[in-house]
Design an enzyme around this catalytic site. Structure first.
Site, PDB file in Angstrom:
ATOM      1  CD  GLU A  47      -2.681   1.319   2.518  1.00  0.00           C
ATOM      2  OE1 GLU A  47      -3.907   1.509   2.395  1.00  0.00           O
ATOM      3  OE2 GLU A  47      -2.121   1.190   3.615  1.00  0.00           O
ATOM      4  CE  LYS A 138      -7.325   2.289   3.348  1.00  0.00           C
ATOM      5  NZ  LYS A 138      -6.050   2.409   4.105  1.00  0.00           N
ATOM      6  CB  CYS A 172      -4.930  -1.005   4.320  1.00  0.00           C
ATOM      7  SG  CYS A 172      -4.262  -0.977   5.998  1.00  0.00           S
TER       8      CYS A 172
END
Length: 318
Positions: A47, A138, A172
């Site tokens: 990430e 995200k 994540c």
């Protein structure tokens, strides 16, 4: 079974040249080329490995409002973040094409269609022809990340064919969001990519859990970061180092098979290209008794709607 039934994957567990996008791009290119030499079909990076995770936030009281220190660190981060439309990933795409390898890469993105000044934690998929096929921003940055990363949208919730596999990925703690995982399951995913900043405590349980739930392969890739990885020219370095532990991210990259068992257990504290061969037939075997989006679903009772429109403040009608 033919060659396309097997996939050779490379997990690039590396430390970035923190907040130096030029040097980090060169390091990523070197690992792509190495994976190409090893005949990998896919390489995965952690990430926001480009240009690095915003570790300073939890070390410098990042929530202080109108702080000069936080503003200057954000500006430094901004300058080293990636604007895809400006061609800043072109060299990586060329390297992927030259090596005939697909790439999943975590970046911090300066999104042009949102004005170009807000940052997003984005997961990029580059195919074996060097084409960017999806940019997943995200959906929900985690905790202090919200001080630098904006909320993304559903546009990048996509899957991609690679050999006999269908691959998708999340950033994540998005991997803990059941409905987000379900979108990828419903699109036919059978190889799930989970990217993390580090460490083993993030990857050790959920990697096997998602594999068991989805009956898919799950690849978790994390970055590395030690206190001596902060460049000497980092703004306010002395403040960052006051509270920094010796190790900020210890890796923990790993692979679980479709039965939920480890193919590669979490590997820590080592920069490496971790390589494994995946067999699609293992997926078919495990789907016999459980297929979460197929024979073990009830769409007449429970179903999911997704909005994949790329969000923007403007709708321009010329």
């Amino acid at each position: 079974m033919g060659d396309l039934d097997f996939l050779k994957v490379g997990l690039a567990q590396i430390s970035p040249v923190w907040l130096d996008k030029g040097k980090t791009i060169e390091k990523i290119k070197a690992f792509i080329s190495l994976a190409g030499e090893k005949k990998c079909n896919l390489i995965v990076f952690g990430e926001s490995i480009l240009p690095g995770y915003p570790f300073w936030l939890s070390l410098t009281n990042g929530a202080i409002f109108n702080s000069t220190l936080q503003k200057e660190l954000f500006a430094h981060y901004y300058r080293n973040s990636i604007q895809i439309e400006a061609g800043e990933l072109d060299d990586l795409c060329i390297t992927a094409k030259e090596n005939k390898i697909a790439v999943y890469l975590g970046i911090t993105e300066r999104a042009q269609n949102r004005g170009g000044h807000s940052l997003y934690c984005s997961l990029i998929y580059i195919n074996q022809d060097g084409e960017i096929k999806s940019v997943h921003r995200k959906l929900q940055p985690t905790y202090e990340e919200r001080l630098v990363w904006s909320q993304g949208d559903g546009n990048g919730l996509q899957v991609h064919p690679l050999g006999k596999f269908c691959i998708g990925g999340l950033n994540c703690w998005e991997n803990w969001m059941p409905l987000t995982r379900t979108v990828l399951y419903g699109l036919g995913e059978n190889l799930h990519i989970a990217v993390w900043p580090g460490s083993e405590h993030n990857t050790s349980d959920i990697t096997r859990f998602i594999a068991k739930e989805s009956r898919s392969y799950v690849i978790s890739v994390s970055g590395l970061m030690k206190i001596n990885d902060f460049p000497k020219d980092t703004p306010h370095l002395e403040k960052i180092l006051e509270n920094a532990p010796p190790v900020l991210a210890n890796g923990g990259s790993c692979i679980a098979g479709p039965n939920g068992n480890w193919l590669i257990e979490p590997i820590t504290a080592k920069e490496d290209l971790i390589i494994a061969d995946l067999d699609i037939n293992r997926v078919f075997e495990e789907r016999q008794n459980f297929d979460v989006a197929g024979h073990y679903s009830r769409p007449d009772v429970i179903s999911l709607t997704i909005n994949r429109e790329r969000q923007s403040i403007l709708k321009i009608l010329d």
